[in-house]
Design a protein around this motif. Structure first.
Motif, PDB file in Angstrom:
ATOM      1  N   PHE A   1       6.032  -5.456  13.004  1.00 57.26           N
ATOM      2  CA  PHE A   1       5.187  -6.374  13.775  1.00 57.26           C
ATOM      3  C   PHE A   1       5.204  -7.738  13.095  1.00 57.26           C
TER       4      PHE A   1
ATOM      5  N   GLN B   1       4.407  -6.916   9.218  1.00 54.27           N
ATOM      6  CA  GLN B   1       3.938  -5.580   8.823  1.00 54.27           C
ATOM      7  C   GLN B   1       5.114  -4.624   8.913  1.00 54.27           C
ATOM      8  N   THR B   2       5.501  -4.036   7.778  1.00 51.25           N
ATOM      9  CA  THR B   2       6.692  -3.190   7.766  1.00 51.25           C
ATOM     10  C   THR B   2       6.597  -2.212   6.592  1.00 51.25           C
TER      11      THR B   2
ATOM     12  N   TYR C   1       4.116   1.070   2.247  1.00 51.07           N
ATOM     13  CA  TYR C   1       3.901   0.089   3.311  1.00 51.07           C
ATOM     14  C   TYR C   1       3.685  -1.306   2.715  1.00 51.07           C
TER      15      TYR C   1
ATOM     16  N   GLN D   1       3.232  -5.817   3.541  1.00 46.87           N
ATOM     17  CA  GLN D   1       3.127  -7.030   4.334  1.00 46.87           C
ATOM     18  C   GLN D   1       4.048  -8.046   3.677  1.00 46.87           C
TER      19      GLN D   1
ATOM     20  N   SER E   1       0.542   2.998   8.555  1.00 44.34           N
ATOM     21  CA  SER E   1       0.041   1.660   8.193  1.00 44.34           C
ATOM     22  C   SER E   1      -0.644   1.050   9.410  1.00 44.34           C
ATOM     23  N   LEU E   2      -1.952   0.814   9.283  1.00 46.79           N
ATOM     24  CA  LEU E   2      -2.738   0.327  10.420  1.00 46.79           C
ATOM     25  C   LEU E   2      -3.248  -1.084  10.158  1.00 46.79           C
ATOM     26  N   ALA E   3      -2.921  -1.982  11.077  1.00 41.78           N
ATOM     27  CA  ALA E   3      -3.555  -3.304  11.068  1.00 41.78           C
ATOM     28  C   ALA E   3      -4.875  -3.174  11.809  1.00 41.78           C
TER      29      ALA E   3
ATOM     30  N   ASP F   1       9.252   0.705  13.916  1.00 41.90           N
ATOM     31  CA  ASP F   1       8.598  -0.482  14.448  1.00 41.90           C
ATOM     32  C   ASP F   1       8.188  -1.421  13.313  1.00 41.90           C
TER      33      ASP F   1
ATOM     34  N   TRP G   1      -6.319  -4.083   6.401  1.00 44.24           N
ATOM     35  CA  TRP G   1      -5.068  -3.311   6.460  1.00 44.24           C
ATOM     36  C   TRP G   1      -5.291  -1.975   5.740  1.00 44.24           C
ATOM     37  N   GLU G   2      -5.092  -0.887   6.491  1.00 42.15           N
ATOM     38  CA  GLU G   2      -5.391   0.448   5.970  1.00 42.15           C
ATOM     39  C   GLU G   2      -4.140   1.317   5.932  1.00 42.15           C
TER      40      GLU G   2
ATOM     41  N   ASN H   1       0.870  -1.178   0.000  1.00 40.71           N
ATOM     42  CA  ASN H   1       0.000   0.000   0.000  1.00 40.71           C
ATOM     43  C   ASN H   1       0.901   1.219   0.000  1.00 40.71           C
TER      44      ASN H   1
ATOM     45  N   GLN I   1       1.379 -12.275  18.050  1.00 46.47           N
ATOM     46  CA  GLN I   1       1.992 -11.118  17.377  1.00 46.47           C
ATOM     47  C   GLN I   1       3.012 -10.466  18.301  1.00 46.47           C
TER      48      GLN I   1
ATOM     49  N   ALA J   1      -1.970  -2.819  15.373  1.00 43.92           N
ATOM     50  CA  ALA J   1      -0.550  -2.562  15.120  1.00 43.92           C
ATOM     51  C   ALA J   1      -0.453  -1.302  14.265  1.00 43.92           C
ATOM     52  N   VAL J   2       0.464  -0.409  14.664  1.00 42.48           N
ATOM     53  CA  VAL J   2       0.618   0.865  13.965  1.00 42.48           C
ATOM     54  C   VAL J   2       2.070   1.025  13.546  1.00 42.48           C
TER      55      VAL J   2
END
Lengths: 165, 333
Positions: free
Chosen positions: A75, A148-149, A54, A56, B235-237, A73, B310-311, A51, A126, B230-231
């Motif tokens: 996750f 997520q990175t 961003y 995954q 990027s927001l889960a 960060d 996922w946003e 995205n 997670q 998660a942030v």
């Protein structure tokens, strides 16, 4: 009647489908993380969602990974198997780059810094991989990590190989 | 047709309760919204006449509840193929037929713009008046009482839940709470409740963090209501648990992504502007799919499932997609 929750695994997954009325199946960038992991090298960071900057990433967790570090960060979500994460507070954290980078003098040499501890994940767990820390994964049996990175130098994009077309 | 003057009042306009069924009728600009035992009827002016549209009261309340809880969400929240709202972030359009290809072509559509506070206050007042005791618009149909009938009490506690906002990750000091004190949903009774093992070196106690996302989701008491877990910068889960039908057709003002964590959801995908069908996407556990920025989508989940939404909340995205600067499709290959 009790219901059964269906989670996928690298050994047992069923990929969905797209019925197109108009447009192109590629627009949905449709893949399956277990299928991707089944065809990946250990700890290869294959992008399954993007995205803008961003991402995954899917990693096949098998054996011990190199040490990674990141300026922001990240996750890690364990989707299959069991994964141990070692964390180090880096003496020289990575800066100026998005996404994960390799750290340490050699791929498996512990980077300079203080050991923070470890986290053991099983399916559905997670972990926060804090900015400025070094980390590596160990999986004694095959597992799958969804991370997520942000897109970085280690991110592998192979859309035409992983997506429905 | 549209009204460009922005209604800025936050005063909710309604009638006294009906002598026939006990419900109030609400005015929102030139829209009129009324309910009876089974239906909600929406009226608006177009082509010199008063036009009308009916929805099942249950379907309307489920949709309105999401619009309120999501603070009008990202882009378009279509209550059905006629009625909906568009979030302009500070202002909100309510429309009838404006994103229905046939009604738009016929000129019987209507859009009116409101300050977000005014439409939010009106929708909340509608929910307070129209949601009866025993009906929870967030719950799966098998877990709640009926939405139908004449007015019987209310369910204020049920309609005050919202999306859970998280700064970094649930369970961190000062961040959103975990759900250890909430019951496991009946559909996830078989989901493991074990937690990650954390072994911190001396001096790093409290600095390592992990939790069981699947346990957290198994204890969600709402459906189709994402919570942030998660942030990573913008990027927001936003995982959520889904059962029955997404009560709205969400029209995207940006690309969003779905990762199916468990079970299966089938998505009907349509054109964002006209509603014309474009695809049906069946997602099984482990599947990943993008929802492009030019579509609307509605999901069906036979068994309660876990979905990772996922946003990207980078400021200015709606304008960048609308102007054509960004492709509605996230990846070219």
């Amino acid at each position: 009647m009790a219901s059964t929750t269906v989670f996928g695994s690298i050994a047992d997954y069923h990929k969905g489908s797209i019925e197109i009325v108009s447009g192109d199946p590629k627009h949905y960038v449709f893949s399956n993380i277990f299928e991707v992991a089944s065809k990946s090298q250990p700890y290869e960071r294959v992008v399954v969602g993007k995205n803008l900057e961003y991402v995954q990433e899917v990693m096949r967790a098998e054996g011990t990974s190199p040490w990674f570090g990141c300026a922001h960060d990240e996750f890690a979500l364990c989707m299959d198997g069991e994964v141990e994460i070692e964390l180090v507070k880096l003496a020289a954290p990575p800066t100026g780059k998005d996404g994960a980078v390799l750290i340490g003098e050699a791929p498996h040499e512990t980077p300079k810094g203080k050991r923070m501890g470890l986290i053991r994940l099983r399916r559905g767990h997670q972990a926060l991989l804090p900015a400025g820390c070094g980390y590596r994964f160990t999986a004694k049996k095959l597992g799958v990590i969804l991370q997520q990175t942000i897109l970085g130098e280690l991110s592998q994009q192979k859309w035409s190989q992983i997506c429905l077309q | 047709m549209s009204s460009t003057a922005v209604a800025s009042t936050t005063t909710v306009v309604s009638t006294d309760p009906s002598n026939e069924n006990g419900y109030r009728t609400f005015k929102l600009g030139k829209f009129e919204l009324a309910r009876d035992e089974y239906f909600v009827t929406i009226r608006w002016p177009a082509k010199g006449q008063t036009r009308s549209h009916q929805m099942s009261a249950e379907a309307f309340l489920r949709a309105c509840m999401r619009d309120v809880a999501w603070n009008f969400f990202y882009g378009w929240v279509n209550f059905d193929h006629v009625i909906g709202t568009r979030n302009l972030y500070g202002q909100v359009d309510m429309y009838a037929g404006s994103f229905n290809g046939v009604m738009k072509e016929a000129g019987v559509d209507y859009t009116e713009r409101f300050d977000a506070g005014h439409i939010m206050a009106t929708f909340k007042a509608i929910l307070r008046d129209w949601v009866n005791e025993g009906f929870d618009p967030f719950a799966a149909p098998v877990e709640t009482g009926t939405a139908f009938g004449t007015k019987q009490g209310d369910n204020i506690a049920a309609i005050q839940r919202t999306r859970i906002a998280t700064q970094r990750m649930p369970g961190l000091p000062g961040d959103s709470p975990l759900r250890d004190d909430m019951p496991i949903n009946r559909a996830f009774a078989d989901v493991s409740q074990d937690e990650p093992e954390i072994v911190a070196e001396p001096g790093f106690e409290g600095q390592l963090h992990a939790f069981s996302l699947f346990k957290y989701l198994s204890r969600s008491d709402v459906t189709w209501n994402p919570s942030v877990t998660a942030v990573c910068k913008a990027s927001l889960a936003c995982p959520t648990t889904e059962e029955y039908i997404l009560p709205v057709f969400h029209g995207n003002d940006r690309v969003e992504w779905f990762i199916q964590l468990s079970d299966e959801i089938v998505w009907d995908v349509g054109d964002k502007n006209t509603g014309s069908p474009r695809a049906r996407v069946t997602m099984k556990a482990g599947d990943v799919a993008a929802m492009p920025a030019d579509i609307r989508h509605q999901g069906y989940s036979r068994k309660r499932s876990m979905l990772y939404v996922w946003e990207n909340v980078t400021p200015g995205l709606p304008q960048r997609y609308e102007s054509g600067e960004l492709s509605p499709y996230p990846v070219e290959f």
